[in-house]
Motif scaffolding. Sequence first.
Motif, mmCIF file in Angstrom:
data_model
loop_
_atom_site.group_PDB
_atom_site.id
_atom_site.type_symbol
_atom_site.label_atom_id
_atom_site.label_comp_id
_atom_site.label_asym_id
_atom_site.label_seq_id
_atom_site.Cartn_x
_atom_site.Cartn_y
_atom_site.Cartn_z
ATOM 1 N N MET A 18 19.418 -1.125 8.633
ATOM 2 C CA MET A 18 19.934 -1.183 7.281
ATOM 3 C C MET A 18 18.762 -0.848 6.367
ATOM 4 S SD MET A 18 22.672 -1.832 5.467
ATOM 5 C CE MET A 18 23.726 -3.012 6.326
ATOM 6 N N TYR A 19 18.970 0.118 5.492
ATOM 7 C CA TYR A 19 17.912 0.557 4.590
ATOM 8 C C TYR A 19 18.191 0.025 3.190
ATOM 9 C CZ TYR A 19 15.789 3.602 8.035
ATOM 10 O OH TYR A 19 15.137 4.079 9.148
ATOM 11 N N PHE A 20 17.144 -0.545 2.596
ATOM 12 C CA PHE A 20 17.243 -1.147 1.276
ATOM 13 C C PHE A 20 16.284 -0.451 0.315
ATOM 14 C CE2 PHE A 20 19.701 -4.891 2.409
ATOM 15 C CZ PHE A 20 19.447 -5.022 3.767
ATOM 16 N N CYS A 21 16.696 -0.417 -0.936
ATOM 17 C CA CYS A 21 15.860 0.102 -2.001
ATOM 18 C C CYS A 21 15.503 -1.055 -2.932
ATOM 19 C CB CYS A 21 16.620 1.178 -2.764
ATOM 20 S SG CYS A 21 15.755 1.880 -4.162
ATOM 21 N N ALA A 22 14.313 -1.008 -3.481
ATOM 22 C CA ALA A 22 13.885 -2.050 -4.412
ATOM 23 C C ALA A 22 13.102 -1.444 -5.564
ATOM 24 C CB ALA A 22 13.030 -3.095 -3.697
ATOM 25 N N ALA A 23 13.276 -2.028 -6.730
ATOM 26 C CA ALA A 23 12.482 -1.687 -7.914
ATOM 27 C C ALA A 23 11.500 -2.830 -8.133
ATOM 28 C CB ALA A 23 13.397 -1.511 -9.120
ATOM 29 N N VAL A 24 10.226 -2.496 -8.143
ATOM 30 C CA VAL A 24 9.180 -3.526 -8.138
ATOM 31 C C VAL A 24 8.126 -3.187 -9.187
ATOM 32 C CG1 VAL A 24 7.422 -4.652 -6.725
ATOM 33 C CG2 VAL A 24 9.548 -3.869 -5.670
ATOM 34 N N VAL A 25 7.718 -4.184 -9.941
ATOM 35 C CA VAL A 25 6.580 -3.993 -10.836
ATOM 36 C C VAL A 25 5.326 -3.944 -9.980
ATOM 37 C CG1 VAL A 25 5.225 -4.998 -12.694
ATOM 38 C CG2 VAL A 25 7.722 -5.151 -12.747
ATOM 39 N N CYS A 26 4.530 -2.892 -10.127
ATOM 40 C CA CYS A 26 3.376 -2.773 -9.238
ATOM 41 C C CYS A 26 2.206 -2.095 -9.932
ATOM 42 C CB CYS A 26 3.748 -2.012 -7.961
ATOM 43 S SG CYS A 26 3.676 -0.224 -8.093
ATOM 44 N N ALA A 27 1.005 -2.421 -9.448
ATOM 45 C CA ALA A 27 -0.209 -1.740 -9.875
ATOM 46 C C ALA A 27 -0.776 -0.893 -8.748
ATOM 47 C CB ALA A 27 -1.258 -2.759 -10.317
ATOM 48 N N ASP A 28 -0.336 -1.153 -7.530
ATOM 49 C CA ASP A 28 -0.825 -0.452 -6.351
ATOM 50 C C ASP A 28 0.369 -0.070 -5.497
ATOM 51 O OD1 ASP A 28 -3.237 -1.263 -3.711
ATOM 52 O OD2 ASP A 28 -1.831 0.381 -3.949
ATOM 53 N N VAL A 29 0.629 1.222 -5.343
ATOM 54 C CA VAL A 29 1.835 1.646 -4.649
ATOM 55 C C VAL A 29 1.849 1.194 -3.197
ATOM 56 C CG1 VAL A 29 0.898 3.935 -4.048
ATOM 57 C CG2 VAL A 29 3.387 3.596 -4.305
ATOM 58 N N SER A 30 0.703 1.118 -2.552
ATOM 59 C CA SER A 30 0.692 0.710 -1.151
ATOM 60 C C SER A 30 1.094 -0.762 -0.992
ATOM 61 C CB SER A 30 -0.675 0.947 -0.519
ATOM 62 O OG SER A 30 -1.674 0.208 -1.198
ATOM 63 N N TRP A 31 0.836 -1.549 -2.011
ATOM 64 C CA TRP A 31 1.226 -2.965 -1.982
ATOM 65 C C TRP A 31 2.742 -3.121 -1.920
ATOM 66 C CZ3 TRP A 31 4.044 -5.420 -5.911
ATOM 67 C CH2 TRP A 31 4.182 -6.803 -5.777
ATOM 68 N N VAL A 32 3.457 -2.180 -2.483
ATOM 69 C CA VAL A 32 4.917 -2.266 -2.517
ATOM 70 C C VAL A 32 5.493 -2.411 -1.110
ATOM 71 C CG1 VAL A 32 7.051 -1.055 -3.158
ATOM 72 C CG2 VAL A 32 5.056 -0.961 -4.662
ATOM 73 N N LEU A 33 4.868 -1.789 -0.130
ATOM 74 C CA LEU A 33 5.393 -1.838 1.237
ATOM 75 C C LEU A 33 5.348 -3.254 1.830
ATOM 76 C CD1 LEU A 33 3.852 1.404 2.802
ATOM 77 C CD2 LEU A 33 6.084 1.086 1.710
ATOM 78 N N THR A 34 4.598 -4.137 1.205
ATOM 79 C CA THR A 34 4.439 -5.491 1.750
ATOM 80 C C THR A 34 5.326 -6.531 1.063
ATOM 81 O OG1 THR A 34 2.667 -6.158 0.229
ATOM 82 C CG2 THR A 34 2.024 -4.916 2.186
ATOM 83 N N VAL A 35 6.051 -6.150 0.014
ATOM 84 C CA VAL A 35 6.786 -7.157 -0.751
ATOM 85 C C VAL A 35 7.973 -7.694 0.040
ATOM 86 C CG1 VAL A 35 6.095 -6.107 -2.914
ATOM 87 C CG2 VAL A 35 8.328 -5.542 -1.939
ATOM 88 N N ARG A 36 8.329 -8.923 -0.279
ATOM 89 C CA ARG A 36 9.504 -9.548 0.309
ATOM 90 C C ARG A 36 10.670 -9.453 -0.661
ATOM 91 N NH1 ARG A 36 7.308 -14.939 3.503
ATOM 92 N NH2 ARG A 36 5.725 -13.865 4.735
ATOM 93 N N ASP A 37 11.846 -9.839 -0.192
ATOM 94 C CA ASP A 37 13.039 -9.638 -1.007
ATOM 95 C C ASP A 37 13.181 -10.639 -2.138
ATOM 96 O OD1 ASP A 37 15.390 -10.866 1.534
ATOM 97 O OD2 ASP A 37 13.747 -11.837 0.459
#
Length: 126
Positions: free
Chosen positions: A92-111
Motif C-alpha cells: 500500500m503506497y501512501f503520500c504525505a505532506a510534511v513541513v521539512c527543512a531537509d528532504v532526506s529527513w522526510v523518508l524517516t517520518v512516521r504517520d
Amino acid sequence: QVQVAESGGGSVQAGGSLRLSCLVSAYAHGFFCMGWFRQVPEKEREGVAAIDMDGHTSYANFVKGRFTISRDYAKNNAYLQMNSLKPEDTAMYFCAAVVCADVSWVLTVRDDTGYWGQGTQVTVSS
C-alpha cells in the motif's frame, strides 16, 4: 485541514510501470515537502521518495534508478513514476505532506507527522 489523496495504484506484471498521483489541497501545496511511503501487512511503513519545495529529491536505496518523484504546482499534484517494478514492490503506497527543512529527513517520518492520504494499493505479479 490539508487534504491529501492518492490515486493510480493497480496490478501490473514484473518489469512494468505505474504512476501514482497525490492531490494536495491547493492552498497548502507550496508549503510542504511531499513524500511517498509504502507498507505491507505486519511490517513498518517505509519511506520511498521525497521532494522539497525547490525540487530537490531523496530516494530509498531500494528504488534508486527505478522510481522518480516529481511535483506539479499548477495541478497541485505530486507523482511517483515507478518503472521496472518487482514483486517486492507490492504494498500500500501512501503520500504525505510534511513541513521539512531537509528532504532526506522526510523518508524517516512516521504517520503522526504531517498530513497523509488513505493509500493506494500496488500489486506486482511475477
